[in-house]
Motif scaffolding. Structure first.
Motif, PDB file in Angstrom:
ATOM      1  N   GLY A 162      -1.804  -1.943 -67.989  1.00 35.47           N
ATOM      2  CA  GLY A 162      -1.291  -1.619 -66.654  1.00 35.47           C
ATOM      3  C   GLY A 162      -1.677  -0.508 -66.086  1.00 35.47           C
ATOM      4  O   GLY A 162      -1.420  -0.110 -64.887  1.00 35.47           O
ATOM      5  N   GLU A 163      -2.454   0.578 -66.825  1.00 40.01           N
ATOM      6  CA  GLU A 163      -2.905   1.543 -66.345  1.00 40.01           C
ATOM      7  C   GLU A 163      -4.079   1.426 -65.634  1.00 40.01           C
ATOM      8  O   GLU A 163      -4.698   0.580 -65.551  1.00 40.01           O
ATOM      9  CB  GLU A 163      -3.088   2.757 -67.394  1.00 40.01           C
ATOM     10  N   VAL A 164      -4.386   2.455 -64.581  1.00 40.22           N
ATOM     11  CA  VAL A 164      -5.534   2.299 -63.622  1.00 40.22           C
ATOM     12  C   VAL A 164      -6.343   3.512 -63.869  1.00 40.22           C
ATOM     13  O   VAL A 164      -5.963   4.604 -63.759  1.00 40.22           O
ATOM     14  CB  VAL A 164      -5.147   2.200 -62.064  1.00 40.22           C
ATOM     15  N   TYR A 165      -7.575   3.590 -64.333  1.00 43.79           N
ATOM     16  CA  TYR A 165      -8.368   4.657 -64.611  1.00 43.79           C
ATOM     17  C   TYR A 165      -9.449   4.719 -63.461  1.00 43.79           C
ATOM     18  O   TYR A 165     -10.009   4.049 -63.206  1.00 43.79           O
ATOM     19  CB  TYR A 165      -9.375   4.397 -65.884  1.00 43.79           C
ATOM     20  N   LEU A 166      -9.583   6.060 -62.972  1.00 44.06           N
ATOM     21  CA  LEU A 166     -10.305   6.126 -62.086  1.00 44.06           C
ATOM     22  C   LEU A 166     -11.454   7.210 -62.416  1.00 44.06           C
ATOM     23  O   LEU A 166     -11.423   8.439 -62.968  1.00 44.06           O
ATOM     24  CB  LEU A 166      -9.681   6.891 -60.685  1.00 44.06           C
ATOM     25  N   CYS A 167     -12.831   6.934 -62.172  1.00 44.79           N
ATOM     26  CA  CYS A 167     -13.802   8.193 -62.200  1.00 44.79           C
ATOM     27  C   CYS A 167     -14.714   7.899 -61.130  1.00 44.79           C
ATOM     28  O   CYS A 167     -14.380   7.158 -60.141  1.00 44.79           O
ATOM     29  CB  CYS A 167     -14.792   7.825 -63.659  1.00 44.79           C
ATOM     30  N   GLY A 168     -15.896   8.229 -61.129  1.00 45.31           N
ATOM     31  CA  GLY A 168     -16.843   8.486 -59.803  1.00 45.31           C
ATOM     32  C   GLY A 168     -16.210   9.242 -58.928  1.00 45.31           C
ATOM     33  O   GLY A 168     -16.390   8.660 -57.764  1.00 45.31           O
ATOM     34  N   ILE A 169     -15.732  10.248 -58.987  1.00 46.05           N
ATOM     35  CA  ILE A 169     -14.729  11.102 -57.985  1.00 46.05           C
ATOM     36  C   ILE A 169     -15.523  12.099 -57.410  1.00 46.05           C
ATOM     37  O   ILE A 169     -14.828  13.102 -56.814  1.00 46.05           O
ATOM     38  CB  ILE A 169     -13.448  11.403 -58.569  1.00 46.05           C
ATOM     39  N   GLY A 170     -17.122  12.184 -57.822  1.00 44.59           N
ATOM     40  CA  GLY A 170     -17.806  13.253 -57.134  1.00 44.59           C
ATOM     41  C   GLY A 170     -17.611  14.594 -57.909  1.00 44.59           C
ATOM     42  O   GLY A 170     -16.505  15.016 -58.728  1.00 44.59           O
ATOM     43  N   GLY A 171     -18.570  15.627 -57.594  1.00 42.04           N
ATOM     44  CA  GLY A 171     -18.349  16.903 -58.194  1.00 42.04           C
ATOM     45  C   GLY A 171     -18.725  16.863 -59.708  1.00 42.04           C
ATOM     46  O   GLY A 171     -18.513  18.192 -60.147  1.00 42.04           O
ATOM     47  N   SER A 172     -19.775  16.169 -60.066  1.00 39.26           N
ATOM     48  CA  SER A 172     -20.057  16.278 -61.397  1.00 39.26           C
ATOM     49  C   SER A 172     -20.919  17.541 -61.502  1.00 39.26           C
ATOM     50  O   SER A 172     -21.790  17.894 -60.770  1.00 39.26           O
ATOM     51  CB  SER A 172     -20.827  14.948 -61.816  1.00 39.26           C
TER      52      SER A 172
END
Length: 437
Positions: free
Chosen positions: A290-300
């Motif tokens: 049920g968790e939601v993982y986010l990446c690709g959020i810029g600023g690498s």
């Protein structure tokens, strides 16, 4: 059909392909030196440097072969302390088609399904993948999943569940490690500071890993007829150990994890989102719990070798921390797309960062080290490290126990001269998707 929205901005190129300032070796490297192959009656010992998914996969497949005994050396007190404990775990079978890594995609995608059954993984599942563009629209599309209940301009199927899947990397890493130990492998805690050779002047045959106990400062040699360097971005340290050039960039990126609801468990779908006004190219992975993982959020951030070497500010996994400004950007972007999960004052329960190891040509460093008997490398898997970890373990096992691998690994030679620049994002065949950093 390709969508321009997935290419909303020109992909970023690495504009600082580095020239190493170490003096090049004047020793002439001989062709690959092969040792006698092991048999059940004459087992060899393999010492592995690293504690992430690639290292644990190598340990598992090697020990499972019954032909070698494995000693895994990890600096931190537990495995999966870096990217293998913080990555998204997206798997794609066909997204390498037409490239040198296509066989890695195909074989490893199948291996993930096999391992899920063998290891009893709870988080592995096949899922569809959607292409999404957030933002207000005069004619908003009907969402394919109900929890995508915010402002959406476009939502379409990108790949079906036969071609994409998901696993929580930490579960896979921990269970591979545990299975290897159950089969007879050993695990040692300490910092690998070098490679020991039978002849320290010739450096043409290994005899183990040099390991420092960080509590006592004592240095010992963990014996190994073969050694495998699988330390993620920190594998660049092997430049000095093997007297070869191992150029590496650690791509440091922030990610967040939200608590979610029953809808996410019932309606799983990975989302690859177009660039938005917050500088995000969200990749959204709803997990089986049920968790939601986010990446690709810029600023690498591009972390060079100097910062990865001992004494650098990124020389160990616990120094890699998130960027609060990118956390805030991710919250704004996702909150607008999924009000039920990220809207209002909802906060992610985890904010973190890790580094992806990337070579200048964005393909793996995988295989034997030319001219040094018993030396192997397995690193620089870029944004496909989770996907490719099982096949990497299988390849290293085949090389050590059979002298060759089923898959052609010539393009991935650890001693190749790497100088070309390339786009380093995720691709579905020839389509750029996600953050191109």
């Amino acid at each position: 059909r390709r969508r321009a929205s997935m290419l909303a901005s020109a992909p970023l190129f690495c504009t600082h392909a580095r020239t190493h300032h170490r003096r090049a070796s004047t020793k002439k490297k001989s062709p690959i030196a092969m040792a006698a192959l092991p048999t059940p009656e004459s087992k060899r010992t393999v010492a592995i440097a690293g504690g992430g998914l690639v290292a644990c996969s190598c340990a598992y497949f090697l020990q499972k072969s019954g032909l070698v005994d494995v000693v895994l050396v990890e600096r931190m007190p537990h495995v999966a302390s870096a990217a293998s404990g913080k990555a998204g775990g997206f798997l794609a079978r066909d997204w390498g088609d037409g490239t040198s890594t296509e066989p890695l995609h195909k074989r490893s995608f199948a291996l993930h399904e096999e391992l899920a059954k063998t290891l009893g993984l709870e988080t592995y599942r096949k899922i569809p993948t959607l292409s999404v563009l957030g933002g207000e629209s005069l004619a908003p599309p009907e969402p394919i999943v109900s929890w995508l209940d915010g402002d959406i301009q476009m939502c379409r199927l990108m790949d079906g569940p036969d071609g994409t899947a998901q696993v929580t990397p930490k579960e896979l890493c921990v269970k591979l490690h545990a299975a290897a130990l159950e089969l007879g492998a050993k695990s040692v805690t300490g910092e690998v500071t070098g490679v020991a050779f039978v002849d320290e002047d010739a450096k043409d045959k290994v005899r183990g890993l040099i390991v420092r106990d960080e509590n006592t400062g004592e240095t010992t040699v963990v014996a190994g007829d073969d050694v495998v360097v699988a330390m993620g971005p920190w594998s660049t340290r092997a430049s000095e150990w093997f007297d070869i050039d191992v150029p590496m960039t650690g791509i440091r990126s922030t990610s967040v994890v939200y608590e979610a609801n029953e809808a996410v468990m019932r309606e799983p779908a990975a989302l690859f989102c177009g660039e938005d006004d917050n500088g995000c190219h969200l990749e959204v992975y709803p997990r089986s719990n049920g968790e939601v993982y986010l990446c690709g959020i810029g600023g690498s951030v591009y972390v060079d070798e100097k910062r990865l070497l001992p004494g650098g500010d990124c020389d160990r996994s616990d120094k890699i921390v998130e960027d609060p400004s990118r956390v805030a950007a991710a919250m704004r972007s996702f909150g607008g797309m999924s009000k039920s999960i990220g809207g209002g004052d909802k906060q992610p329960h985890t904010t973190q960062a890790c580094m992806r190891p990337c070579a200048p040509d964005a393909i793996p460093i995988l295989g034997p080290v030319d001219g040094i008997e018993g030396a192997y490398m397995a690193t620089a898997h870029n944004c496909w490290g989770i996907l490719w970890s099982p096949v990497t373990g299988e390849i290293i096992t085949q090389l050590i126990t059979r002298g060759k691998s089923d898959i052609n690994i010539a393009p991935f030679s650890p001693t190749r001269f790497m100088k070309s620049r390339t786009r380093r994002g995720r691709k579905m065949r020839d389509e750029n998707v996600g953050e191109q950093w």
